[in-house]
Design a protein around this motif. Structure first.
Motif, PDB file in Angstrom:
ATOM      1  N   GLN A 145       0.817  -1.222   0.000  1.00  0.00           N
ATOM      2  CA  GLN A 145       0.000   0.000   0.000  1.00  0.00           C
ATOM      3  C   GLN A 145       0.847   1.268   0.000  1.00  0.00           C
ATOM      4  N   ARG A 146       2.174   1.104  -0.159  1.00  0.00           N
ATOM      5  CA  ARG A 146       3.125   2.219  -0.212  1.00  0.00           C
ATOM      6  C   ARG A 146       3.073   3.095   1.039  1.00  0.00           C
ATOM      7  N   LYS A 147       2.981   2.444   2.178  1.00  0.00           N
ATOM      8  CA  LYS A 147       3.074   3.174   3.450  1.00  0.00           C
ATOM      9  C   LYS A 147       4.530   3.204   3.894  1.00  0.00           C
ATOM     10  N   ASN A 148       4.853   4.155   4.764  1.00  0.00           N
ATOM     11  CA  ASN A 148       6.217   4.253   5.284  1.00  0.00           C
ATOM     12  C   ASN A 148       6.491   3.091   6.235  1.00  0.00           C
ATOM     13  N   LEU A 149       7.763   2.693   6.333  1.00  0.00           N
ATOM     14  CA  LEU A 149       8.124   1.527   7.138  1.00  0.00           C
ATOM     15  C   LEU A 149       9.434   1.764   7.884  1.00  0.00           C
ATOM     16  N   ILE A 150       9.456   1.342   9.152  1.00  0.00           N
ATOM     17  CA  ILE A 150      10.698   1.259   9.922  1.00  0.00           C
ATOM     18  C   ILE A 150      10.901  -0.214  10.245  1.00  0.00           C
ATOM     19  N   TYR A 151      12.087  -0.736   9.968  1.00  0.00           N
ATOM     20  CA  TYR A 151      12.345  -2.120  10.378  1.00  0.00           C
ATOM     21  C   TYR A 151      13.689  -2.216  11.082  1.00  0.00           C
ATOM     22  N   SER A 152      13.727  -3.110  12.059  1.00  0.00           N
ATOM     23  CA  SER A 152      14.908  -3.200  12.929  1.00  0.00           C
ATOM     24  C   SER A 152      15.281  -4.657  13.163  1.00  0.00           C
ATOM     25  N   LEU A 153      16.551  -4.973  12.923  1.00  0.00           N
ATOM     26  CA  LEU A 153      17.098  -6.308  13.196  1.00  0.00           C
ATOM     27  C   LEU A 153      18.525  -6.157  13.684  1.00  0.00           C
ATOM     28  N   PRO A 154      19.063  -7.178  14.352  1.00  0.00           N
ATOM     29  CA  PRO A 154      20.466  -7.108  14.797  1.00  0.00           C
ATOM     30  C   PRO A 154      21.414  -6.947  13.612  1.00  0.00           C
ATOM     31  N   THR A 155      22.600  -6.412  13.887  1.00  0.00           N
ATOM     32  CA  THR A 155      23.638  -6.270  12.860  1.00  0.00           C
ATOM     33  C   THR A 155      23.908  -7.625  12.195  1.00  0.00           C
ATOM     34  N   SER A 156      24.140  -7.620  10.887  1.00  0.00           N
ATOM     35  CA  SER A 156      24.397  -8.811  10.065  1.00  0.00           C
ATOM     36  C   SER A 156      23.143  -9.630   9.800  1.00  0.00           C
ATOM     37  N   GLY A 157      21.969  -9.052  10.061  1.00  0.00           N
ATOM     38  CA  GLY A 157      20.721  -9.794   9.833  1.00  0.00           C
ATOM     39  C   GLY A 157      20.250  -9.778   8.394  1.00  0.00           C
ATOM     40  N   GLY A 158      20.849  -8.930   7.546  1.00  0.00           N
ATOM     41  CA  GLY A 158      20.450  -8.865   6.136  1.00  0.00           C
ATOM     42  C   GLY A 158      19.478  -7.748   5.817  1.00  0.00           C
ATOM     43  N   LYS A 159      19.529  -6.647   6.602  1.00  0.00           N
ATOM     44  CA  LYS A 159      18.597  -5.525   6.401  1.00  0.00           C
ATOM     45  C   LYS A 159      18.806  -4.843   5.046  1.00  0.00           C
ATOM     46  N   THR A 160      20.067  -4.686   4.645  1.00  0.00           N
ATOM     47  CA  THR A 160      20.376  -3.908   3.438  1.00  0.00           C
ATOM     48  C   THR A 160      19.786  -4.553   2.192  1.00  0.00           C
ATOM     49  N   LEU A 161      19.764  -5.885   2.117  1.00  0.00           N
ATOM     50  CA  LEU A 161      19.242  -6.557   0.931  1.00  0.00           C
ATOM     51  C   LEU A 161      17.766  -6.219   0.712  1.00  0.00           C
ATOM     52  N   VAL A 162      16.994  -6.166   1.786  1.00  0.00           N
ATOM     53  CA  VAL A 162      15.573  -5.803   1.676  1.00  0.00           C
ATOM     54  C   VAL A 162      15.451  -4.398   1.089  1.00  0.00           C
ATOM     55  N   ALA A 163      16.273  -3.473   1.606  1.00  0.00           N
ATOM     56  CA  ALA A 163      16.238  -2.095   1.107  1.00  0.00           C
ATOM     57  C   ALA A 163      16.585  -2.042  -0.374  1.00  0.00           C
ATOM     58  N   GLU A 164      17.572  -2.834  -0.787  1.00  0.00           N
ATOM     59  CA  GLU A 164      17.998  -2.814  -2.189  1.00  0.00           C
ATOM     60  C   GLU A 164      16.912  -3.369  -3.117  1.00  0.00           C
ATOM     61  N   ILE A 165      16.191  -4.384  -2.666  1.00  0.00           N
ATOM     62  CA  ILE A 165      15.091  -4.921  -3.484  1.00  0.00           C
ATOM     63  C   ILE A 165      13.976  -3.884  -3.612  1.00  0.00           C
ATOM     64  N   LEU A 166      13.677  -3.177  -2.524  1.00  0.00           N
ATOM     65  CA  LEU A 166      12.666  -2.107  -2.567  1.00  0.00           C
ATOM     66  C   LEU A 166      13.107  -0.987  -3.511  1.00  0.00           C
ATOM     67  N   ILE A 167      14.400  -0.675  -3.487  1.00  0.00           N
ATOM     68  CA  ILE A 167      14.949   0.358  -4.385  1.00  0.00           C
ATOM     69  C   ILE A 167      14.772  -0.066  -5.838  1.00  0.00           C
ATOM     70  N   LEU A 168      15.094  -1.319  -6.155  1.00  0.00           N
ATOM     71  CA  LEU A 168      14.967  -1.809  -7.535  1.00  0.00           C
ATOM     72  C   LEU A 168      13.505  -1.828  -7.983  1.00  0.00           C
ATOM     73  N   GLN A 169      12.596  -2.163  -7.076  1.00  0.00           N
ATOM     74  CA  GLN A 169      11.165  -2.112  -7.409  1.00  0.00           C
ATOM     75  C   GLN A 169      10.759  -0.700  -7.824  1.00  0.00           C
ATOM     76  N   GLU A 170      11.245   0.278  -7.065  1.00  0.00           N
ATOM     77  CA  GLU A 170      10.875   1.673  -7.330  1.00  0.00           C
ATOM     78  C   GLU A 170      11.454   2.152  -8.661  1.00  0.00           C
ATOM     79  N   LEU A 171      12.724   1.806  -8.924  1.00  0.00           N
ATOM     80  CA  LEU A 171      13.395   2.258 -10.141  1.00  0.00           C
ATOM     81  C   LEU A 171      12.834   1.593 -11.392  1.00  0.00           C
ATOM     82  N   LEU A 172      12.623   0.283 -11.321  1.00  0.00           N
ATOM     83  CA  LEU A 172      12.248  -0.478 -12.517  1.00  0.00           C
ATOM     84  C   LEU A 172      10.743  -0.578 -12.715  1.00  0.00           C
TER      85      LEU A 172
END
Length: 971
Positions: free
Chosen positions: A256-283
């Protein structure tokens, strides 16, 4: 096929429409040569074909070398080569002009055995074509009207050159051309590649529809083409996503394109989720994206890592860090941009987009390390950026992530966001605390925070126990060299001491582990230092040990990080900055003491450091050991059991960089032009959410009133009375000085001082050298930390020319003052200490630009290399800010061109010829020198380079690095 008009474009010259026998003839020849007919292109010179084949081996698009039209490149459409042979040869020559000599030699060697026979065949074919006609017209069906028009104009011009063509109708020429083309030997266009690109294009269209709909089925890979999954496997080694990543990406709020905050311990793989969201927006959504990261080094690392995705998927990656970045960014019709920015540059970018009414182009803003909102002036700047986006654009959604968040409720209210959290780590982390000879395992459920785990039975000699009372050597040698280890130390000096001490007592066998690669690393560091190397690193690297802190230059730090990532170095003694910087995990993390400098460790810092333990896909477990003295035992108990620190707004504490800066830019950008509108905006900030907690003495409206009055007194704002329908309305307007201040991101505490010094400079700007201009670009915020060495100061002053010495008099630092300080005499006449210190920093920068060597300059001024590097980086960034400041004030027009060049020289601080290569992400001075010496002298050379050739030509360059350099150059 693509021409909208039904009119016969050939008029009286003999049309396809009149006689379809030509088409029939072409169809008749097609079964015999299916691939050739499909390509329908002219004969391409052998040299060009070789270059193309070489690139296809590296999965680079053949369309980038042969037959690509400018318009089609933007859209990612491949067009066949349709020019006459002469044009093809011309194209080949121009392309090979852009290849460095080393690569041309490499191609020649590669193709030596088969060149003779292929050339002979090519010659026969050319002779045959000459016999059949003096000037054949070669044509191909073009998928683009523009290229079709070009082809037709070429046909007419070439047809008119020959007398024989006058007696022959165009129809006959076309018949001959089509037949000849069908039989011609051409560049084989890979059908597989064409099919893959067609599938990619189709999948992007499907994904766009899926993202736009509320359907649960969102396409092959989270709304993205399957090529993204292939790239993740090829470039990152990621086969599948973690369960939490899948859950997060399929959240209803993201659909629904709402804003999101997500939190996980370091090395949990947070950046990959952000990168997939970025690619969705660009492409899929076809919108630009802003990614905000805390440090320049992380921005550069991310630009480096995502450039390959940009090349393969057709979007641009733009760096906004230090002095880099264009305001406003170039508006592009076809390709979308991913802006990767530091906090400060991200704020300037958002301001420029609001000012040009383009904030709606920004579809997504991703913020890494969201807890930075609570950290000083940088936190205030981040808060301003996010508040402006929320207030001015309803279509831009925000995603924030962090490993260390506590008062999430306040952040949710501020960002109007949903919250997702999971206590997931791909590798189990075991926390230990060592007190004397006893190690305790951290247990948050235990009453005192930790339980007894095991007693270490260290068999130490008395000498070793004296040198290493904390048993660091025993803790380290359990892990290295098979696995990696990090030791966090409180100070830079402590890092170097620990590294030296460990090597002193390590066995000689450690030297033989990857010995050749360690020797290569020492050579690299010597090249970086123009023959000099830190004696500590020279001693420790043969054992696989090094230190890592801000005292290293950028090039040294990069080399050490790469060596550690490859396993050449197995132990780093580092400061806390590494925990928040680049991603360098380890099997075991040791905290030398619970301090950062003299301050006791915060829970957030502790979590960041221990989060580096355990490498996903490499280690099956991670360990952290905190070494504690008896006196700190109770503080450590609190550290372990206490929650994470809360995140509070810094708009009030950082008044000039926070509140006043915000008020000024709100009026300047016309977001709010009355006191009431400004108050309404501030209610939507984090300060507005926390106002009762943070502002007990004054209400928010009183703070707004005081802040606006202060800006009016400084001459940055003015009051304007607007008459409308016999009613007067008091509004606020920005002055020219105020606009220059917020556009240049100048700290308002020294905005007026900068204006006065620039104005004074106009009275007698000394242009004999860059010395005077450098003084104006020397950052104010480093002046207070400067302690001049007066003998060095006097020596440097005496080396100035007569004209340059007048600059010192102009800024209020006479020679007599420096001489008296150097000789230890009493000073009667007071001199502004800020000007004295600033001029001393200018001397350092002046020497840097002349020598372009941080090592020699740091030795000359008796300063650490890291301090000199930091000064250079700050000066480059400040010079960029002063440039934007001057652009808004007409009287400073003369500074624009001067500061543009100065900023470039400060940014790279290398010989002029290396600057184009330094613009490539991940290429620092040592690598730029290697590339230049190998013949890669321009961006075009690097963009056209073959990664395999680079690996063979450039010393100590891995295949992965070579591919990333080429991708970055292409971007």
């Amino acid at each position: 096929q693509c021409d909208d008009s039904e009119e016969d474009m050939f008029g009286d010259y003999g049309s396809f429409c009149e006689d379809d026998s030509v088409l029939a003839q072409a169809l008749a020849t097609e079964p015999a040569h299916p691939q050739d007919a499909e390509a329908a292109a002219g004969v391409v010179p052998e040299s060009l074909r070789l270059g193309t084949d070489q690139r296809e081996q590296e999965n680079y698009s053949a369309s980038e070398i042969v037959g690509t039209r400018a318009g089609d490149t933007e859209r990612g459409v491949q067009t066949p080569a349709s020019d006459p042979p002469g044009a093809s040869e011309e194209l080949a020559d121009s392309l090979f002009d852009e290849l460095p000599s080393s690569q041309l030699l490499y191609f020649a060697e590669m193709c030596q055995p088969s060149a003779g026979s292929q050339t002979a065949a090519g010659t026969e074919k050319v002779d045959a074509s000459k016999c059949s006609s003096s000037d054949k017209v070669r044509s191909a069906s073009s998928p683009c009207p523009d290229s079709e028009h070009k082809n037709r104009s070429t046909e007419f011009s070439s047809g008119m050159k020959s007398d024989s063509c006058k007696n022959t109708s165009l129809k006959d020429h076309l018949k001959n051309a089509l037949t000849e083309n069908a039989k011609a030997q051409t560049v084989k266009v890979s059908k597989t590649k064409q099919l893959k690109e067609a599938i990619l294009s189709e999948e992007i269209c499907v994904a766009r529809k899926a993202i736009g709909s509320s359907s649960v089925d969102i396409g092959p890979f989270y709304g993205l083409p399957s090529k993204v999954k292939d790239l993740l496997r090829q470039l990152r080694g990621i086969e599948t996503l973690y369960e939490w990543q899948h859950d997060c990406l399929t959240l209803e709020c993201l659909q629904q394109r709402k804003n999101l905050i997500y939190s996980l311990p370091t090395s949990g793989g947070k950046t990959l989720v952000a990168e997939i969201l970025i690619l969705q927006e660009l492409l899929c959504m076809q919108k630009d994206v802003l990614m905000i990261l805390p440090y320049v080094a992380i921005v550069q690392e991310k630009v480096w890592g995502l450039s390959s995705f940009g090349i393969e998927l057709g979007f641009l990656v733009e760096e906004y860090a230090g002095s880099k970045g264009r305001f406003p960014p170039i508006k592009r019709r076809c390709k979308k941009s991913l802006y990767i920015a530091t906090i400060e540059k991200g704020h300037m970018l958002v301001n420029s987009l609001i000012e040009t009414d383009r904030i709606g182009d920004l579809g997504l803003v991703v913020v890494d390390e969201l807890h930075m909102l609570g950290e000083g002036s940088r936190g205030a700047t981040l808060e301003m950026t996010l508040a402006k986006i929320l207030y001015t654009s309803k279509s831009t959604h925000i995603v924030g992530m962090s490993a260390t968040l506590n008062n999430v409720g306040d952040l949710q209210k501020f960002l109007r966001a949903e919250y997702y959290t999971k206590n997931f780590r791909p590798v189990e982390l075991k926390e230990y605390i060592k007190i004397r000879d006893t190690i305790y395992e951290v247990d948050s459920k235990a009453e005192n925070g930790f339980t007894f785990s095991r007693l270490l039975n260290f068999k130490y000699s008395s000498n070793l126990k004296k040198a290493d009372p904390d048993h660091i050597i025993a803790l380290v040698t359990e892990v290295i060299p098979k696995y990696s280890c990090l030791i966090f130390c409180p100070t830079k000096k402590n890092c170097e001491n620990v590294a030296s001490m460990v090597c002193k007592y390590l066995n000689k066998e450690f030297r033989s582990h990857r010995e050749k690669e360690k020797e290569d690393l020492i050579k690299d560091l010597k090249n970086i230092g123009n023959g000099s190397i830190c004696p500590v690193l020279k001693q420790t690297i043969p054992f696989g040990v090094a230190y890592h802190h801000s005292g290293l230059t950028n090039d040294e730090r990069k080399s050490i990080e790469e060596a550690y990532s490859r396993g050449v170095l197995c132990l780093l003694a580092c400061t806390a900055t590494l925990a928040a910087g680049v991603n360098l995990p380890a099997r075991r993390v040791i905290l030398r003491a619970p301090y950062v400098a003299t301050d006791f460790l915060k829970k957030n810092q502790y979590k960041q450091m221990i989060g580096r333990a355990g490498r996903a896909g490499i280690d099956n477990a991670g360990e952290s050991i905190l070494i504690v003295q008896e006196k700190d035992k109770h503080l450590v108990q609190d550290l372990v059991t206490s929650p994470l620190e809360n995140c509070y707004s810094n708009l009030l504490p950082e008044f000039t960089k926070g509140m006043q800066n915000l008020l000024l830019s709100l009026v300047g950008l016309k977001i709010a032009v009355t006191q009431e509108e400004v108050y309404d905006f501030l209610c939507h900030t984090l300060l507005g959410v926390q106002q009762q907690l943070l502002s007990k003495e004054k209400s928010l409206s009183e703070l707004v009133k005081d802040g606006l009055e202060s800006l009016i007194e400084k001459g940055l704002l003015r009051v304007k009375i607007v008459e409308k329908d016999q009613n007067s309305k008091i509004t606020l307007a920005i002055t020219r000085l105020g606009k220059a201040a917020y556009k240049g991101s100048i700290d308002l505490s020294y905005c007026n001082l900068l204006y006065k010094e620039l104005k004074k400079g106009l009275e007698g700007l000394v242009l004999e050298s860059s010395f005077h201009l450098l003084y104006l670009a020397t950052p104010y915020d480093m002046v207070s930390n400067c302690s001049p060495d007066w003998m060095i100061y006097l020596r440097q002053f005496n080396q100035l020319s007569a004209a340059e010495q007048t600059v010192a008099d102009m800024v209020g630092v006479p020679e007599s003052f420096i001489a008296k300080k150097a000789s230890g005499q009493a000073i009667r006449k007071s001199v502004d200490s800020a000007s004295v210190n600033r001029l001393y920093l200018t001397f350092i920068l002046y020497n840097l630009l002349k020598e372009t060597n941080i090592w020699s300059v740091s030795e000359k001024f008796n300063l650490s290399r890291g301090y000199v590097q930091n000064l250079l980086n700050s000066a480059a960034s400040f010079a960029s800010c002063v440039l934007h400041f001057c652009e808004e004030l007409e009287e400073f027009w003369v500074y624009k061109a001067l500061l543009t060049e100065l900023t470039k020289h400060l940014t790279y601080c290398v010989k002029t010829e290396l600057i184009p290569l330094m613009e490539v992400a991940g290429v620092l001075e040592a690598r730029a020198n290697q590339l230049y010496n190998a013949g890669y002298k321009t961006l075009a050379h690097l963009a056209n380079a073959n990664p395999e050739t680079l690996v063979k030509t450039i010393e100590h360059l891995s295949r992965r690095q070579a591919k990333q350099i080429v991708s970055s150059a292409k971007v």
